[in-house]
Design an enzyme around this catalytic site. Structure first.
Site, PDB file in Angstrom:
ATOM      1  N   GLU A  67       0.808  -1.223   0.000  1.00 11.36           N
ATOM      2  CA  GLU A  67       0.000   0.000   0.000  1.00 11.36           C
ATOM      3  C   GLU A  67       0.842   1.275   0.000  1.00 11.36           C
ATOM      4  OE1 GLU A  67      -2.538  -3.282   1.815  1.00 11.36           O
ATOM      5  OE2 GLU A  67      -0.468  -2.577   2.072  1.00 11.36           O
ATOM      6  N   PHE A 129     -11.793  -7.008  13.732  1.00 13.80           N
ATOM      7  CA  PHE A 129     -10.693  -7.489  12.886  1.00 13.80           C
ATOM      8  C   PHE A 129     -10.327  -6.437  11.840  1.00 13.80           C
ATOM      9  CE2 PHE A 129      -9.376  -9.843   8.997  1.00 13.80           C
ATOM     10  CZ  PHE A 129      -8.154 -10.310   9.478  1.00 13.80           C
ATOM     11  N   GLN A 130      -9.055  -6.136  11.766  1.00 19.36           N
ATOM     12  CA  GLN A 130      -8.497  -5.153  10.838  1.00 19.36           C
ATOM     13  C   GLN A 130      -9.134  -3.771  11.004  1.00 19.36           C
ATOM     14  OE1 GLN A 130      -8.364  -6.809   6.811  1.00 19.36           O
ATOM     15  NE2 GLN A 130      -6.314  -7.607   7.234  1.00 19.36           N
ATOM     16  N   LYS A 179     -17.563  -0.763   5.534  1.00 16.32           N
ATOM     17  CA  LYS A 179     -17.977  -1.753   4.547  1.00 16.32           C
ATOM     18  C   LYS A 179     -19.488  -1.745   4.323  1.00 16.32           C
ATOM     19  CE  LYS A 179     -17.300  -6.568   3.190  1.00 16.32           C
ATOM     20  NZ  LYS A 179     -16.642  -7.867   3.526  1.00 16.32           N
ATOM     21  N   MET A 497      24.567   8.318   1.926  1.00 18.36           N
ATOM     22  CA  MET A 497      24.448   9.589   2.630  1.00 18.36           C
ATOM     23  C   MET A 497      24.662   9.407   4.123  1.00 18.36           C
ATOM     24  SD  MET A 497      24.182  12.731   1.810  1.00 18.36           S
ATOM     25  CE  MET A 497      23.291  12.985   0.279  1.00 18.36           C
TER      26      MET A 497
END
Length: 599
Positions: A67, A129-130, A179, A497
């Site tokens: 993502e 959940f999630q 949802k 760097m």
């Protein structure tokens, strides 16, 4: 990204309301807004939207492998096209994985609309959940965000999100979609309002302040134009007007890292990039100028160095669409809130109408001083016939691709600064890099986003061997969609760097900056279905670059370069912006137990 005070007239405003599910509304609104592509990754909380994606063919979906990469790809798409990028991710880890990309987009003012799934409304707050508090998590790293609790509000929210993302100072907007809201049906209706209720960025600058700016510049003996990413964000016209104003006035121009390409790098009035790794002439001209015109630049710490020593005694003019950027880091004498294109257009007109050129002091002495600074040849380096110098690798990449008008992205580190120094950009929207956040792993997905937008264009990610591994899984994305992205790795086996700072600031204690276990990038490329090329001999460098750019599929070049070359010029920590180190000012000698890491 064109700035306007009016939204589009909603095409569905006058239509008979149709009952649609939330997911159907989302897809319809995106189509009406002209969205061409979504970068995303599915999950349970966004399956209703993905089901609607399956049923249509007008909007393309690009399946990324992470993502964070979805947001960077959307950034690359947005930065190269001037259109907002669109992201779709699921709830919980899908949303939290996107946070780095959202923060990157916020700091670099990139318009992104990110749709996130959320658990059903009755489960919010129950540790389902999630589940994650996406609105709370993303509030500090977005321009605005929404939690949609009523499906009837979806059309207006989506339209508003695109307006907010693209108007004023561009940035990311999150829409969190439970949802059950995606499943529930409601009438598809739009308010039809022409202007946003409260968010109306000031586009046209204050006339008296613009006149004051013209008066200051017309009297200046040592003026300079300091251009930033805001010029590019304001659209191609802003870049054209910047060039026009520089031509009218004869004033030298410098640019931030994010502003490269707004003014042609090949132009004799261009002094190069300024800041921590900017050119000697740009930083000294900024320090010694008597009037400074900052356009779409925010005086960040990479540019100013020690703020109490930044351009002492100069009169400072700042043009910015974002009121909060005026006087935020450096106090200015004239602060003009407005769109860069609108304000520059007015400045060009006033300069001509007032015949300011006729009264302007000669700038010959100023250009003579700049020529003296240029004579330092601050980007010079010692070449080698035994090992590829990283500067030479970028120089040859520039020479061999100049006629192809490539889109260049970068990861973050030394290679990024060398690319900024040695790749000359004569056009806007060709340079994709992470400036404000400095996000390793940005370059490959950004190049993918640009390649999706321009399938036939040469898109190259200039990378380091450490940074490329942050989102290297996106090689699979490029392969799946037949995107001929090129990755050009400057491989010095160090986090370059970090190692440079350790050598210069921490007495050479190279703590955890050497990569002891690198993959075979050629074999890795082949495993992902790419062409892999390795080059280590300077005499083979051109052939490797030509083989890369002439191959019709994705290519990864592992270019083995000098391991302890430093990136100069450099403004050390705590120094003023004109207190720069040049190549030769510091000699780094490896200790005996580190000799194995040195070419």
């Amino acid at each position: 990204m064109t700035t306007t005070t009016d939204t589009q007239i909603h095409p569905a405003a006058a239509e008979t309301a149709e009952m649609l599910s939330g997911a159907q509304m989302i897809m319809r609104a995106l189509r009406e807004l002209g969205v061409e592509v979504i970068f995303g990754y599915p999950g349970g909380a966004v399956l209703p939207i993905y089901d609607e994606i399956f049923k249509q063919n007008s909007i393309r979906h690009i399946l990324v492998r992470h993502e964070q990469a979805a947001v960077h790809a959307a950034e690359g798409y947005a930065r190269s096209t001037g259109k907002p990028g669109v992201v779709l991710v699921t709830s919980g880890p899908g949303a939290t994985n996107a946070v780095t990309g959202l923060t990157d987009a916020l700091l670099d003012s990139i318009p992104v609309v990110c749709l996130t799934g959320q658990v059903a409304r009755h489960l919010i707050g129950n540790d389902a959940f999630q589940e994650a508090d996406t609105v709370g998590i993303t509030r500090p790293c977005t321009k605005h965000n929404y939690l949609v609790k009523d499906p009837a509000l979806i059309p207006d929210i989506i339209y508003e999100a695109f307006y907010v993302a693209t108007n004023g100072r561009p940035g990311p907007v999150v829409i969190d979609l439970p949802k059950d809201v995606q499943i529930e049906k409601a009438p598809y209706k739009l308010s039809g309002q022409k202007a946003h209720r409260t968010y109306r960025p000031q586009v046209d600058g204050d006339e008296e302040k613009i006149l004051n700016a013209i008066r200051l510049l017309a009297k200046a003996e040592r003026p300079i134009i300091y251009s930033g990413g805001g010029v590019i964000n304001a659209g191609p016209e802003a870049s054209e007007l910047l060039v026009a104003f520089a031509r009218e006035t004869g004033i030298p121009v410098t640019s931030t890292l994010m502003g490269l390409g707004a003014f042609p790098a090949s132009d004799k009035q261009f002094l190069g990039m300024l800041g921590m790794h900017g050119t000697w002439e740009a930083n000294h001209a900024m320090h010694d100028c008597d009037v400074m015109l900052a356009v779409g630049a925010r005086f960040d710490d990479r540019v100013t160095g020690r703020t109490d020593a930044f351009s002492p005694g100069s009169k400072k003019i700042q043009i910015d669409i974002d009121l909060s950027s005026i006087n935020k880091n450096i106090t200015v004498d004239v602060g003009i809130v407005g769109d860069a294109a609108s304000v520059l257009k007015r400045m060009v007109t006033l300069w001509r109408d007032l015949k300011a050129k006729d009264h302007q002091p000669s700038l010959d002495a100023w250009w003579k001083q700049i020529a003296h600074w240029r004579a330092k040849k601050c980007l010079s380096y010692t070449d080698s016939t035994d090992v590829i110098m990283p500067q030479k690798a970028i120089e040859r990449l520039q020479a061999l691709t100049a006629d192809r008008n490539p889109v260049i992205s970068t990861e973050v580190g030394q290679h990024q600064m060398w690319a900024a120094q040695f790749l000359g950009f004569d056009r806007p929207n060709c340079w994709l890099t992470s400036g404000g956040l400095g996000t390793m792993g940005y370059g490959l997905p950004a190049a993918i986003g640009a390649q999706v937008a321009f399938p036939d264009r040469l898109c190259i990610d200039v990378a380091g061997e450490a940074s490329i591994q942050m989102n290297i899984q996106e090689m699979s994305t490029a392969n799946q969609y037949k995107l001929p992205v090129k990755v050009f790795i400057l491989n010095n086996e160090f986090m370059g760097m970090v190692r440079q700072w350790q050598d210069l600031t921490y007495d050479g204690r190279r703590s955890e900056s050497y990569s002891d276990a690198l993959p075979d990038f050629v074999k890795l490329a082949e495993a992902y279905g790419w062409k892999g090329i390795r080059v280590s001999d300077p005499k083979d460098l051109d052939a490797a670059i030509l083989e890369m750019i002439n191959h019709d599929g994705p290519v990864m070049v592992d270019c083995l370069v000098s391991k302890i070359e430093n990136c100069f010029p450099m403004v050390p920590a705590g120094a003023a912006h004109n207190e720069m180190l040049l190549s030769g000012d510091v000699v780094v000698q490896p200790s005996s137990d580190e000799a194995r890491a040195v070419v």
